[in-house]
Scaffold this active site. Sequence first.
Site, PDB file in Angstrom:
ATOM      1  CB  SER A 131      -0.933   0.014   1.218  1.00  0.00           C
ATOM      2  OG  SER A 131      -0.185  -0.027   2.425  1.00  0.00           O
ATOM      3  CG  PHE A 265      12.635  -9.450   5.044  1.00  0.00           C
ATOM      4  CD1 PHE A 265      11.559  -9.399   4.170  1.00  0.00           C
ATOM      5  CD2 PHE A 265      13.921  -9.520   4.508  1.00  0.00           C
ATOM      6  CE1 PHE A 265      11.760  -9.417   2.802  1.00  0.00           C
ATOM      7  CE2 PHE A 265      14.125  -9.536   3.141  1.00  0.00           C
ATOM      8  CZ  PHE A 265      13.041  -9.472   2.284  1.00  0.00           C
ATOM      9  CE1 TYR A 448      -2.845  12.016   4.242  1.00  0.00           C
ATOM     10  CE2 TYR A 448      -4.354  13.143   2.760  1.00  0.00           C
ATOM     11  CZ  TYR A 448      -3.625  12.027   3.106  1.00  0.00           C
ATOM     12  OH  TYR A 448      -3.677  10.902   2.316  1.00  0.00           O
TER      13      TYR A 448
END
Length: 527
Positions: A131, A265, A448
């Site tokens: 995403s 990771f 934002y």
Amino acid sequence: MSMTIRNFWGWGNEESAFDDQQIGQLRHLVGRQFGGVELTCQAPPTLADLAMPEPRLQPPQSLLPIISTDRRDRASHTYGKSFRDIVRGLEGDYRCAPDLIARPSTEQELLDVLDYASRCGAAVIPYGGGSSVVGGTEPRYEGDWAGTITVDMESFSRILEVDRTSRAAHIEGGIYGPALEDGLRPHGFTLRHFPQSFEFSTLGGWIATRSGGHFATLYTHIDDLVEATRVVTPRGSLETRRLPGSGAGPSPDRLFLGSEGILGFVTSAWMRLQARPEFRATRTVHFGDFFQGAEAVRRLSQSGLYPTNCRLIDAREALINGIGNGSKHLLIIGFESADHPVDAWLERALEIVADAGGSVQASREQTPDKGQAGDWRQQFIRAPYMRDALIRLGLVAETFETAITWDRFEAFHQGVSETVNRVTREVCGKAFVTCRFTHVYPDGPAPYYTVIAPGRRGDQVKQWDEIKLAVMETLIDLGGTITHHHAVGRDHRPGYDRQRPELFADVLRSAKQTLDPDGLLNPGVLI
């Protein structure tokens, strides 16, 4: 049971995308803002339409059980979900698709993939939910690489242990938001971290990008919720110690928080939990002046009340989202608790914002699901789908976010708004620019901004790149951050190079050289 299909070129699930009727309504709404602009809807691509090269890598027999070269799989892992990504996906441009998709289910399999990549000279992209809106998962980098292996961590998806006494849980990094909450619910707990991408992002991705959750104050970032981490790097594994706090040198967890996959990771983490809330209260306040609303938010942020929701939404953003008529700026205030009723906190908050000039709306809005607060919540979840529909209509539609201290906010907001409006009009002819606060702190807000403008088919990416460059320069010049919660990726690198101290960049390069000596992991991100 109905099946959902993930959209390979756009946001979320195909079944949730705007239908023809919704796109028609959106065309009418936007058309009123940009009178005279012709808006035609572009059809989504099919898999057969995609310009995608054949895989360049031939993995060994031992890795084949966890490797995919499926066309849809490669397409789904090519881009993130930014404006640039959606436009190129719609155009069928998948020339940079990863060669292989690896899905290890054990740390040893992950190490085997990294060993293979090192031997064949392939770049490796860690992948959570995909995403990213800053080019964090796209195979776009410099260097002579033999190919790209995208490592999807979805098999690391278990809740390993719940410590009820300490109110913490050991959770694997590849678990998606809904599965994480479903697993904690029987224990009466929640992580209480709900980014807009919650449904389509993972715990490891939240940690790697220093994700910001939906709650507006106090525990806004995933940083505050991490108790310990386990990380697999090309040099091996490391695990930090579970502690409520420590002053023993620089925190190793902080090294990996925000590392965006360039160091290793996150295979699992111990996370601090919250009891599930039982008491909630929400109200909306109107302001005739945006800066008056900002002053009310400043007072509220410094009151010690710590509302869960504190969204200041300018009138134009309220209009485009269907929660206002464009005449008033909205402040949505909400509180919740697992321990006690929150009405007293809400009443005090309403006194504070009323003293600052706000008009408190009727008390029928008592839950987050009713009234303008509920309407905003639904629009917040649907916003990425609306963005995709706007792009299909040929518009430039994108967002950027930042943070600044209260003493500089008014001049900062005026400067940013002036630059964005000017540059967008120069590039696109017309501009629709809105602002809201996503998070607030005692020392400043996180504004934002949304930009919507007419685009030129075939030039939309170029148009946004020109606007984005001016935005980044302005944010840095005026003292803000290049990003509050969207991460750096590849798209924010020019701004990040200016924001962070160069000596710290050398430290980061040294850490990468130690943990990833071949430079395999996510080349071009951060450094």
